[in-house]
Design a protein around this motif. Sequence first.
Motif, PDB file in Angstrom:
ATOM      1  N   ARG A 118       0.838  -1.198   0.000  1.00  0.00           N
ATOM      2  CA  ARG A 118       0.000   0.000   0.000  1.00  0.00           C
ATOM      3  C   ARG A 118       0.874   1.249   0.000  1.00  0.00           C
ATOM      4  N   ASP A 119       0.496   2.231  -0.788  1.00  0.00           N
ATOM      5  CA  ASP A 119       1.151   3.535  -0.706  1.00  0.00           C
ATOM      6  C   ASP A 119       0.642   4.238   0.546  1.00  0.00           C
ATOM      7  N   PHE A 120       1.240   5.351   0.898  1.00  0.00           N
ATOM      8  CA  PHE A 120       0.845   6.065   2.109  1.00  0.00           C
ATOM      9  C   PHE A 120       0.992   7.556   1.889  1.00  0.00           C
ATOM     10  N   SER A 121       0.400   8.317   2.775  1.00  0.00           N
ATOM     11  CA  SER A 121       0.572   9.767   2.792  1.00  0.00           C
ATOM     12  C   SER A 121       0.853  10.153   4.234  1.00  0.00           C
ATOM     13  N   LEU A 122       2.137  10.417   4.531  1.00  0.00           N
ATOM     14  CA  LEU A 122       2.571  10.690   5.895  1.00  0.00           C
ATOM     15  C   LEU A 122       3.340  12.002   5.958  1.00  0.00           C
ATOM     16  N   LYS A 123       3.330  12.614   7.135  1.00  0.00           N
ATOM     17  CA  LYS A 123       3.983  13.917   7.303  1.00  0.00           C
ATOM     18  C   LYS A 123       5.485  13.760   7.464  1.00  0.00           C
ATOM     19  N   ASN A 124       6.203  14.504   6.647  1.00  0.00           N
ATOM     20  CA  ASN A 124       7.659  14.541   6.719  1.00  0.00           C
ATOM     21  C   ASN A 124       8.093  15.568   7.771  1.00  0.00           C
ATOM     22  N   ILE A 125       9.363  15.537   8.144  1.00  0.00           N
ATOM     23  CA  ILE A 125       9.863  16.487   9.142  1.00  0.00           C
ATOM     24  C   ILE A 125       9.828  17.931   8.652  1.00  0.00           C
ATOM     25  N   ASP A 126       9.655  18.146   7.326  1.00  0.00           N
ATOM     26  CA  ASP A 126       9.504  19.513   6.825  1.00  0.00           C
ATOM     27  C   ASP A 126       8.061  19.985   6.869  1.00  0.00           C
ATOM     28  N   GLY A 127       7.168  19.150   7.410  1.00  0.00           N
ATOM     29  CA  GLY A 127       5.764  19.500   7.542  1.00  0.00           C
ATOM     30  C   GLY A 127       4.908  19.144   6.341  1.00  0.00           C
ATOM     31  N   LYS A 128       5.538  18.697   5.259  1.00  0.00           N
ATOM     32  CA  LYS A 128       4.794  18.355   4.045  1.00  0.00           C
ATOM     33  C   LYS A 128       4.416  16.879   4.045  1.00  0.00           C
ATOM     34  N   MET A 129       3.294  16.583   3.391  1.00  0.00           N
ATOM     35  CA  MET A 129       2.853  15.199   3.256  1.00  0.00           C
ATOM     36  C   MET A 129       3.588  14.553   2.086  1.00  0.00           C
ATOM     37  N   LEU A 130       3.987  13.306   2.262  1.00  0.00           N
ATOM     38  CA  LEU A 130       4.734  12.620   1.213  1.00  0.00           C
ATOM     39  C   LEU A 130       4.162  11.225   0.992  1.00  0.00           C
ATOM     40  N   SER A 131       4.079  10.832  -0.267  1.00  0.00           N
ATOM     41  CA  SER A 131       3.688   9.474  -0.635  1.00  0.00           C
ATOM     42  C   SER A 131       4.729   8.920  -1.593  1.00  0.00           C
ATOM     43  N   LEU A 132       4.734   7.616  -1.775  1.00  0.00           N
ATOM     44  CA  LEU A 132       5.662   7.010  -2.723  1.00  0.00           C
ATOM     45  C   LEU A 132       5.383   7.511  -4.133  1.00  0.00           C
TER      46      LEU A 132
ATOM     47  N   TYR B 264      11.931  11.693   6.527  1.00  0.00           N
ATOM     48  CA  TYR B 264      11.744  11.032   7.822  1.00  0.00           C
ATOM     49  C   TYR B 264      10.302  11.312   8.220  1.00  0.00           C
ATOM     50  N   LEU B 265       9.455  10.315   8.016  1.00  0.00           N
ATOM     51  CA  LEU B 265       8.013  10.480   8.147  1.00  0.00           C
ATOM     52  C   LEU B 265       7.514   9.962   9.488  1.00  0.00           C
ATOM     53  N   VAL B 266       6.396  10.519   9.942  1.00  0.00           N
ATOM     54  CA  VAL B 266       5.804  10.070  11.201  1.00  0.00           C
ATOM     55  C   VAL B 266       4.504   9.319  10.898  1.00  0.00           C
ATOM     56  N   ASP B 267       4.405   8.112  11.436  1.00  0.00           N
ATOM     57  CA  ASP B 267       3.209   7.278  11.282  1.00  0.00           C
ATOM     58  C   ASP B 267       2.375   7.449  12.547  1.00  0.00           C
ATOM     59  N   GLU B 268       1.658   8.553  12.622  1.00  0.00           N
ATOM     60  CA  GLU B 268       0.979   8.934  13.863  1.00  0.00           C
ATOM     61  C   GLU B 268      -0.059   7.910  14.308  1.00  0.00           C
ATOM     62  N   THR B 269      -0.787   7.322  13.373  1.00  0.00           N
ATOM     63  CA  THR B 269      -1.822   6.350  13.730  1.00  0.00           C
ATOM     64  C   THR B 269      -1.272   4.931  13.826  1.00  0.00           C
ATOM     65  N   GLN B 270      -0.056   4.731  13.370  1.00  0.00           N
ATOM     66  CA  GLN B 270       0.608   3.425  13.317  1.00  0.00           C
ATOM     67  C   GLN B 270      -0.042   2.482  12.303  1.00  0.00           C
ATOM     68  N   GLU B 271      -0.924   3.021  11.493  1.00  0.00           N
ATOM     69  CA  GLU B 271      -1.649   2.199  10.520  1.00  0.00           C
ATOM     70  C   GLU B 271      -0.723   1.606   9.459  1.00  0.00           C
ATOM     71  N   ILE B 272       0.266   2.393   9.013  1.00  0.00           N
ATOM     72  CA  ILE B 272       1.159   1.904   7.960  1.00  0.00           C
ATOM     73  C   ILE B 272       2.079   0.816   8.504  1.00  0.00           C
ATOM     74  N   ALA B 273       2.607   1.017   9.700  1.00  0.00           N
ATOM     75  CA  ALA B 273       3.458  -0.010  10.309  1.00  0.00           C
ATOM     76  C   ALA B 273       2.693  -1.315  10.476  1.00  0.00           C
ATOM     77  N   LYS B 274       1.444  -1.228  10.914  1.00  0.00           N
ATOM     78  CA  LYS B 274       0.626  -2.433  11.091  1.00  0.00           C
ATOM     79  C   LYS B 274       0.312  -3.083   9.755  1.00  0.00           C
ATOM     80  N   THR B 275       0.004  -2.265   8.750  1.00  0.00           N
ATOM     81  CA  THR B 275      -0.317  -2.805   7.429  1.00  0.00           C
ATOM     82  C   THR B 275       0.880  -3.526   6.829  1.00  0.00           C
TER      83      THR B 275
END
Length: 206
Positions: A34-48, A123-134
């Motif tokens: 699955r692709d993802f949309s997570l917040k990078n340390i620059d505050g922007k959302m990033l996906s593959l 360096y993205l943050v998986d706040e909900t942990q959904e991507i790590a679990k997936t």
Amino acid sequence: MNKFFTSLSVMLVAFLLWSNKPAGDGYKPGDKARDFSLKNIDGKMLSLATFPEATKGAIVVFTCNHCPFSKMYEDRIIALDAKYKPKGYPVVAINPNDPSRVPDDSFEKMIERAKEKGFTFPYLVDETQEIAKTYGATNTPHVFVLEKKGKDWIVRFVGAIDDNAKDASQVKERYVEEAVDNLLSGKKVSKAQVKAIGCTIKWKQS
């Protein structure tokens, strides 16, 4: 009566352990990720899909700030990005840990750590942990090498970066490098899955 309470206690402990584990078994080599949309340390959302350097694939690393294993591998992760980003396989780091359990893994600390170490990758943050679990990540670090096939991202390798966390000079098998080199040569990945070694992911507590 004592047997009843003993059985009840065992069931309760088992439930608590189960409730803090990621759902499902995660990805195996050959699965479509699955692709993802997570917040990078620059505050922007990033996906593959929107990451311009990921022309052939990506080296997705679940990691964090506080874990000694993650710290031991930071320079090697930077080296992986330097070697393979120009070839179309950049590193994408994701922090899956719950900062309420480990304050050193907060978003603010992520920014500090990335600046201190000179991270050259998102360096993205998986706040909900959904991507790590997936994905089925269990440790930091835990690597998933993905190959881009059209609009799909196919898992080609899962596991550890190499076979010696403590001493980079004593590494005999460089699992991630071997996997990406195989892919770049058009070959099947020779060792597609190895056990990830590191700290356990700090899941949110129910």
